[in-house]
Design a protein around this motif. Sequence first.
Motif, PDB file in Angstrom:
ATOM      1  N   ILE A   1       0.850  -1.190   0.000  1.00  0.00           N
ATOM      2  CA  ILE A   1       0.000   0.000   0.000  1.00  0.00           C
ATOM      3  C   ILE A   1       0.887   1.241   0.000  1.00  0.00           C
ATOM      4  O   ILE A   1       1.809   1.367   0.811  1.00  0.00           O
ATOM      5  N   GLY A   2       0.622   2.131  -0.942  1.00  0.00           N
ATOM      6  CA  GLY A   2       1.319   3.408  -1.003  1.00  0.00           C
ATOM      7  C   GLY A   2       0.452   4.520  -0.448  1.00  0.00           C
ATOM      8  O   GLY A   2      -0.676   4.293   0.010  1.00  0.00           O
ATOM      9  N   ARG A   3       0.978   5.732  -0.502  1.00  0.00           N
ATOM     10  CA  ARG A   3       0.261   6.897   0.032  1.00  0.00           C
ATOM     11  C   ARG A   3       0.489   8.082  -0.895  1.00  0.00           C
ATOM     12  O   ARG A   3       1.628   8.364  -1.286  1.00  0.00           O
ATOM     13  N   ILE A   4      -0.594   8.759  -1.283  1.00  0.00           N
ATOM     14  CA  ILE A   4      -0.451   9.943  -2.118  1.00  0.00           C
ATOM     15  C   ILE A   4       0.125  11.077  -1.273  1.00  0.00           C
ATOM     16  O   ILE A   4      -0.389  11.393  -0.201  1.00  0.00           O
ATOM     17  N   VAL A   5       1.212  11.654  -1.766  1.00  0.00           N
ATOM     18  CA  VAL A   5       1.896  12.736  -1.058  1.00  0.00           C
ATOM     19  C   VAL A   5       1.354  14.094  -1.488  1.00  0.00           C
ATOM     20  O   VAL A   5       1.113  14.980  -0.653  1.00  0.00           O
ATOM     21  N   SER A   6       1.154  14.263  -2.804  1.00  0.00           N
ATOM     22  CA  SER A   6       0.676  15.555  -3.293  1.00  0.00           C
ATOM     23  C   SER A   6       0.002  15.378  -4.646  1.00  0.00           C
ATOM     24  O   SER A   6       0.251  14.409  -5.362  1.00  0.00           O
TER      25      SER A   6
ATOM     26  N   ALA B   1       4.096   7.981  -2.332  1.00  0.00           N
ATOM     27  CA  ALA B   1       5.145   7.391  -1.499  1.00  0.00           C
ATOM     28  C   ALA B   1       4.974   5.883  -1.501  1.00  0.00           C
ATOM     29  O   ALA B   1       3.911   5.372  -1.144  1.00  0.00           O
ATOM     30  N   ALA B   2       6.024   5.173  -1.931  1.00  0.00           N
ATOM     31  CA  ALA B   2       6.026   3.714  -1.905  1.00  0.00           C
ATOM     32  C   ALA B   2       6.853   3.245  -0.719  1.00  0.00           C
ATOM     33  O   ALA B   2       7.892   3.843  -0.409  1.00  0.00           O
ATOM     34  N   PRO B   3       6.425   2.197  -0.039  1.00  0.00           N
ATOM     35  CA  PRO B   3       7.192   1.708   1.110  1.00  0.00           C
ATOM     36  C   PRO B   3       8.559   1.192   0.690  1.00  0.00           C
ATOM     37  O   PRO B   3       8.798   0.879  -0.479  1.00  0.00           O
TER      38      PRO B   3
ATOM     39  N   HIS C   1      12.204  -1.519  -6.711  1.00  0.00           N
ATOM     40  CA  HIS C   1      11.565  -2.084  -7.893  1.00  0.00           C
ATOM     41  C   HIS C   1      10.813  -1.050  -8.733  1.00  0.00           C
ATOM     42  O   HIS C   1      10.094  -1.410  -9.671  1.00  0.00           O
ATOM     43  N   ILE C   2      10.980   0.228  -8.397  1.00  0.00           N
ATOM     44  CA  ILE C   2      10.293   1.299  -9.124  1.00  0.00           C
ATOM     45  C   ILE C   2      11.336   2.128  -9.849  1.00  0.00           C
ATOM     46  O   ILE C   2      12.296   2.612  -9.232  1.00  0.00           O
ATOM     47  N   ALA C   3      11.163   2.286 -11.161  1.00  0.00           N
ATOM     48  CA  ALA C   3      12.169   2.973 -11.978  1.00  0.00           C
ATOM     49  C   ALA C   3      11.521   4.021 -12.859  1.00  0.00           C
ATOM     50  O   ALA C   3      10.379   3.846 -13.325  1.00  0.00           O
TER      51      ALA C   3
ATOM     52  N   ASP D   1      14.286   7.678   4.786  1.00  0.00           N
ATOM     53  CA  ASP D   1      13.700   6.590   5.575  1.00  0.00           C
ATOM     54  C   ASP D   1      13.532   5.298   4.778  1.00  0.00           C
ATOM     55  O   ASP D   1      12.987   4.321   5.288  1.00  0.00           O
ATOM     56  N   GLY D   2      14.000   5.302   3.520  1.00  0.00           N
ATOM     57  CA  GLY D   2      13.907   4.101   2.701  1.00  0.00           C
ATOM     58  C   GLY D   2      12.743   4.098   1.737  1.00  0.00           C
ATOM     59  O   GLY D   2      12.711   3.286   0.805  1.00  0.00           O
ATOM     60  N   GLU D   3      11.770   4.975   1.960  1.00  0.00           N
ATOM     61  CA  GLU D   3      10.664   5.086   1.014  1.00  0.00           C
ATOM     62  C   GLU D   3      11.170   5.623  -0.323  1.00  0.00           C
ATOM     63  O   GLU D   3      12.248   6.206  -0.408  1.00  0.00           O
TER      64      GLU D   3
END
Length: 205
Positions: A108-113, A126-128, A134-136, A158-160
Amino acid sequence: MFTGIITDIGTVRSREDRGDTRLVIDTAYDTATIDLGASIACSGACLTVVDKGADADGHWFAIDASAETLARTAPGMWDQGRRLNLERALKIGDELGGHIVTGHVDDIGRIVSVEPVGDSVTVTVAAPASLAPHIAAKGSITVDGVSLTVNDVTDQPDGEAHFTLNIIPHTQEMTTLNEAAAGRPVNLEIDILARYLARMQARGA
């Protein structure tokens, strides 16, 4: 198997919590063309049709969501009245308009803006840390079942990973991404190629 091209927006008509959670979802699909046992991706989660029908309120189908499904998908997405991105399973010979999507939510990700840019909007997610490697940039990702191209990626202390997406007016109109807002949780599925490459790397292949 899916492509991440949304073909309907459904609405959770009712929710019944029992052993599993029975969800009835309103749809514009002609449910006479849907077999019991068929797979439908609901905002990125592949689920099995266990009942279906049509009444005065329109066509509907029912799915059973296990505790695992509820735990692995975005909080609140199964509440009554929520809109869901729907896609029926890919058939051999269908056009692959997006990318190969399994319908298994990785995290689960979270919309930042959300920022308007002309008629489009730029959405930062924001991806955990578990998905960050794995995101490019210019790669594919599935957000709430929608196949999208990553504009750029910025690793966080923080690694996100924060990645940006350009959501054109057509995508806003045809999906629930017109509801994008800071703080909203979203289902993420990484590109299947990234998943296999990560496994090969872990095994030292």
